[in-house]
Design a protein around this motif. Structure first.
Motif, short mmCIF file in Angstrom:
data_model
loop_
_atom_site.label_atom_id
_atom_site.label_comp_id
_atom_site.label_asym_id
_atom_site.label_seq_id
_atom_site.Cartn_x
_atom_site.Cartn_y
_atom_site.Cartn_z
N ALA A 454 0.83 -1.21 0.00
CA ALA A 454 0.00 0.00 0.00
C ALA A 454 0.86 1.26 0.00
N ALA A 455 1.87 1.28 0.87
CA ALA A 455 2.75 2.45 0.93
C ALA A 455 3.60 2.57 -0.33
N GLY A 456 4.02 1.40 -0.88
CA GLY A 456 4.81 1.43 -2.11
C GLY A 456 4.03 1.97 -3.29
N LEU A 457 2.73 1.68 -3.34
CA LEU A 457 1.89 2.20 -4.42
C LEU A 457 1.67 3.70 -4.28
N ALA A 458 1.74 4.21 -3.04
CA ALA A 458 1.47 5.63 -2.79
C ALA A 458 2.72 6.50 -2.87
N ILE A 459 3.89 5.94 -2.58
CA ILE A 459 5.09 6.77 -2.41
C ILE A 459 5.49 7.50 -3.69
N ALA A 460 5.25 6.87 -4.86
CA ALA A 460 5.62 7.53 -6.11
C ALA A 460 4.84 8.82 -6.28
N GLY A 461 3.52 8.78 -6.00
CA GLY A 461 2.70 9.98 -6.10
C GLY A 461 3.16 11.05 -5.15
N VAL A 462 3.53 10.65 -3.94
CA VAL A 462 4.01 11.62 -2.94
C VAL A 462 5.31 12.28 -3.42
N LEU A 463 6.25 11.48 -3.91
CA LEU A 463 7.53 12.03 -4.37
C LEU A 463 7.34 12.96 -5.57
N TYR A 464 6.45 12.58 -6.48
CA TYR A 464 6.18 13.44 -7.63
C TYR A 464 5.57 14.78 -7.20
N LEU A 465 4.60 14.71 -6.28
CA LEU A 465 3.94 15.93 -5.81
C LEU A 465 4.93 16.87 -5.15
N LEU A 466 5.75 16.33 -4.25
CA LEU A 466 6.71 17.17 -3.53
C LEU A 466 7.73 17.77 -4.48
#
Length: 629
Positions: A454-466
Motif C-alpha cells: 500500500a505504501a509502495g503504491l502511494a510513495i511515487a505519487g508523494v515524491l512526484y507531488l513534492l
C-alpha cells in the motif's frame, strides 16, 4: 530464574482465538500506512529524520475501533499498527535515495525523470523483500532472544496496546496534535500570514546567522528525541553557523574558492552554508554512518551466526508460532529478485539483482538485530545505504556501467537495500509487539506485506507531488540523505566533488567520535541549516523541563511525558498531511499566499502560542480523568 522464553506467557493465550486479521483492521491499517508514509516522507525530506508510526497508529486504532466502532480486540489494534507502521518504514527507505534521481533530472535536461512505474516497482519490491528476509530470523531474534534483546519500540507499543484495554482516550491526544498542527501549518505555509522560517544575520559577527523554522513537526521531533539528542543536533549546527562560516569569511576575505563563484565576503549566510558547510556536513554524515556500521561489526557477526543456526528451525503448530514457511519466503524473495531484473522500467541488471539479494539479506539481519538492541531511531540505515552504494558503484564502474545509467542503477540498488533494512527493522519490532500481546506471526507478516505494498503504491505519487511543488535540494525540501547519496555516487563515478571539504567533515566526525559524542545526530545538525535545529532543541527542552519538574507522583510525571509523545506524534502527522495537501495545491498552481504580513516577529509569536498550547494539552489531559480520584 529459568529461561525467560520458557516462562513467558503472551497476553492472549495461544489457545484463545480473538478477532485479529479483520476487514476493519486491514482497511484502517492501509489508510494509516499511506498517511504516515506520506507524512514521514515530507518530514524526512525536510529535516532528515523520520519518527516511528507504531505507537500513534496503535493509539489511533484504539480510538477508532474501541471508541467509534465499539469493538474490543487488542489483536485487531495490533494488526492496525503492524500494517500502518509499514508505511513509515518504507517511505524512510525511499526518501533516503530516490530524490537523487529527480535532482539529476533537474540538473541535466537530457536525463529523464524517474517514471512513476519505476519508483512504485522499486518501493514495492524493496518492501516485500524486507518482510520476507525477516521471516527466517523471527525465531532466532524474537523467540530465542526474548529477555535478552529489549526491542524498545516493540515493548513500548505493546505497553500502549495493553494500556488501551482500559479505553482509547489517549487517541484524543494524537488527534488534537494532528488537528492543531494541520491548522497551524495551513496558516503558516498555506495562507502565509507569517513566515514559517524566521532568519537574522549577525552583522557584528560576519558570516554568522540564526533563525528558526517555526513549525510544529520540528518541536514534535525534538520532544520525542529528547534534550540530549536535540542538543547534539544543535551542537553540529552551532559549529557550522558560528564557527566554520565566520572563520571562512575572516580568513577568505575577497578570495574565491570552488564551489562558490563569488568572494567569501560577498556571500550571505545561505551562500556560505550551501557552498561550503553543506559539503563538510555531508562528509560528517557519511563518516558517522560508516562508523556506526563499523561499531556494529561484532553484533553483525554474532547475529549471522545465530540466524544460520536457527535457519532450519520449524515453528510449532500453536497459533502464536504459526509463521510463513521458509520455502515460501525463499521462493518469494527469488521471484522478487527476478522481477527487479526483468521489469523493463527498473534499470537493474542480473548482477545488480544478485547484489541486492546478498546485501539485502545481510543488512536485513543487521537491521533486525540492531533495532532489538538500540531501537529503530538508532538503526544506522543510512550507513548501510552508503556502504552499499560505495561497493555497488565501484563494482558497476569496474564492469563498465558508468555515466548516468550506471549512477541510476547504483541509486536503485541503494534504494532497495535501504527499504529492505528499514522494513526488516520495523517488522522485527512489530513481531516483538505481537509476541508479547499474543498475535499470530503469520497474520502479522501478511499484514506487513499489505502495508508495504500500500505504501509502495502511494510513495511515487508523494515524491512526484513534492518535487513538482518545491523540488528536491531546495530550502523547503533539502532532502539531506538523498543529496548525500547522490554525492557519494558522483564521487565514485568521477564527479567534481570538493573532496577537501568532504574530508574536513569526515575528520570532524572522527574527532566527535573520539570525544564520545554520538556522531550521526551531530553530523545531521552540521549538515542541515541551523533553522531546523533550533525548534528541535525547543522540543527537547520542553521534554527536559517536564522530566526535571516536580510532580506529586512518578506515575503522573510519566503520564505527562507520554501525553507529550502522543501529542507530538499527532503534530508530526498533522503537519506532514497538510504539507502533502499544499504540495498538491502548488502543483495545481493554486496560490493562497498572503505575503506574510506579520513578519518575523509574528512567526515567533505564533510559535510561542503553539508551544504554550502543547504544554497546556499535555498537563490538562489528566485533570478531568483524575478529578474523581
Amino acid at each position: 530464574m529459568g529461561d525467560p522464553k520458557q516462562s513467558f506467557k503472551p497476553y492472549i493465550p495461544a489457545d484463545k482465538v480473538v478477532p485479529e486479521f479483520t476487514v476493519t483492521s486491514i482497511i484502517l491499517g492501509i489508510i494509516l500506512s499511506v498517511v504516515f508514509g506520506a507524512a514521514n516522507a515530507y518530514l524526512g525530506l525536510r529535516v532528515g529524520m523520520t519518527v516511528s508510526a507504531s505507537i500513534p497508529a496503535a493509539v489511533i486504532s484504539m480510538g477508532v475501533i474501541r471508541v467509534i466502532l465499539r469493538k474490543n480486540s487488542i489483536l485487531e489494534n495490533n494488526m492496525v499498527q503492524t500494517i500502518g507502521s509499514a508505511g513509515e518504514s518504507l517511505s524512510a527507505g525511499a526518501i533516503f535515495t530516490l530524490p537523487a534521481l529527480f535532482m539529476w533530472a533537474a540538473e541535466d535536461s537530457s536525463v529523464a525523470t524517474p517514471s512513476f512505474m519505476m519508483i512504485t516497482c522499486i518501493a514495492v519490491c524493496g518492501g516485500i523483500l524486507g518482510v520476507l528476509f525477516m521471516i527466517p530470523l523471527r525465531t532466532a531474534l524474537i523467540v530465542e532472544e526474548h529477555g535478552v534483546l529489549p526491542f524498545p519500540e516493540g515493548q513500548a507499543c505493546s505497553e500502549v496496546l495493553l494500556a488501551g484495554e482500559e479505553g482509547g482516550d489517549k487517541s484524543k491526544l494524537v488527534f488534537s496534535g494532528l488537528g492543531i498542527a494541520a491548522v497551524y501549518k495551513f496558516i503558516a505555509d498555506g495562507l502565509c500570514l507569517f513566515p514559517s522560517e524566521v532568519d537574522w544575520s549577525i552583522d557584528a559577527y560576519p558570516g554568522s546567522g540564526i533563525g528558526m523554522d517555526v513549525l510544529p513537526a520540528l518541536v514534535g521531533v525534538g520532544y520525542i528525541c529528547g534534550a540530549r539528542v536535540s542538543s547534539y543536533i544543535l551542537g553540529g549546527a552551532v559549529l557550522g553557523w558560528f564557527v566554520i562560516m565566520p572563520m571562512l569569511v575572516l580568513l577568505g576575505g575577497d578570495a574565491v574558492m570552488y564551489p562558490a563563484t563569488v568572494p567569501f565576503n560577498q556571500l550571505d549566510t545561505w551562500g556560505l552554508w550551501g557552498s561550503f558547510v553543506r559539503y563538510i556536513g555531508a562528509g560528517a554524515v557519511a563518516a558517522g554512518g560508516i562508523l556506526s556500521l563499523i561499531k556494529s561489526l561484532p553484533l553483525i557477526v554474532s547475529t549471522f551466526a545465530k540466524a544460520m543456526k536457527g535457519f532450519g528451525h520449524k515453528g510449532g503448530v500453536s497459533r502464536t508460532e504459526q509463521s510463513i514457511s521458509l520455502p515460501i519466503a525463499m521462493i518469494g524473495a527469488l521471484v522478487v529478485a527476478v522481477l527487479l531484473w526483468l521489469i523493463p522500467s527498473i534499470p537493474v541488471s542480473l548482477l545488480a539483482a544478485v547484489i541486492i539479494v546478498i546485501f539485502g539479506f545481510f543488512f536485513a539481519t543487521v537491521s533486525a538485530r540492531m533495532v532489538g538492541l538500540v531501537g529503530s531511531s538508532n538503526n544506522p540505515v543510512s550507513g548501510m545505504a552508503i556502504a552499499t552504494l560505495l561497493i555497488s558503484t565501484i563494482i558497476l564502474k569496474a564492469t563498465g556501467n558508468t555515466g548516468v545509467a550506471g549512477m541510476t542503477t547504483a541509486i536503485c540498488i541503494g534504494t532497495v537495500i535501504c527499504i529492505v533494512a528499514a522494513m526488516a527493522g520495523d517488522t522485527s519490532q512489530d513481531l516483538k509487539t505481537g509476541y508479547i500481546v499474543g498475535a499470530t506471526p503469520m497474520k502479522q507478516q501478511i499484514g506487513e506485506l499489505i502495508g508495504s505494498v500500500a505504501a509502495g503504491l502511494a510513495i511515487a505519487g508523494v515524491l512526484y507531488l513534492l518535487n513538482m511543488a518545491w523540488g528536491y535540494g531546495s530550502t523547503q525540501l533539502p532532502a539531506p540523505q538523498a543529496t548525500l547519496m547522490k554525492m557519494v555516487v558522483e564521487g565514485v563515478m568521477g564527479g567534481n566533488l570538493p573532496w577537501g571539504l568532504v574530508f574536513t567533515g569526515v575528520f570532524i566526525a572522527i574527532a566527535v567520535e573520539i570525544v564520545g559524542i554520538p556522531v550521526l545526530p551531530f553530523a545531521i545538525g552540521l549538515y542541515l541549516p541551523i533553522h531546523l535545529s533550533t525548534p528541535i532543541m525547543v522540543g527537547g527542552l520542553i521534554r527536559l523541563w517536564i522530566e526535571k519538574r516536580k510532580f506529586k507522583t512518578e506515575e503522573r510525571r510519566q503520564e505527562v511525558i507520554d501525553n507529550g509523545v502522543l501529542y507530538s506524534s499527532g503534530m508530526i502527522a498533522g503537519e506532514g498531511v497538510v504539507g502533502i495537501i499544499l504540495a498538491v495545491l502548488a502543483a495545481c498552481n493554486i496560490n493562497l499566499d498572503r505575503g506574510a504580513p506579520l513578519g518575523n516577529w509574528g512567526g515567533v509569536a505564533f510559535f510561542v502560542v503553539l508551544v504554550a498550547v502543547m504544554i497546556f494539552v499535555m498537563f490538562g489531559s489528566k485533570k478531568k480523568k483524575s478529578a474523581g480520584k
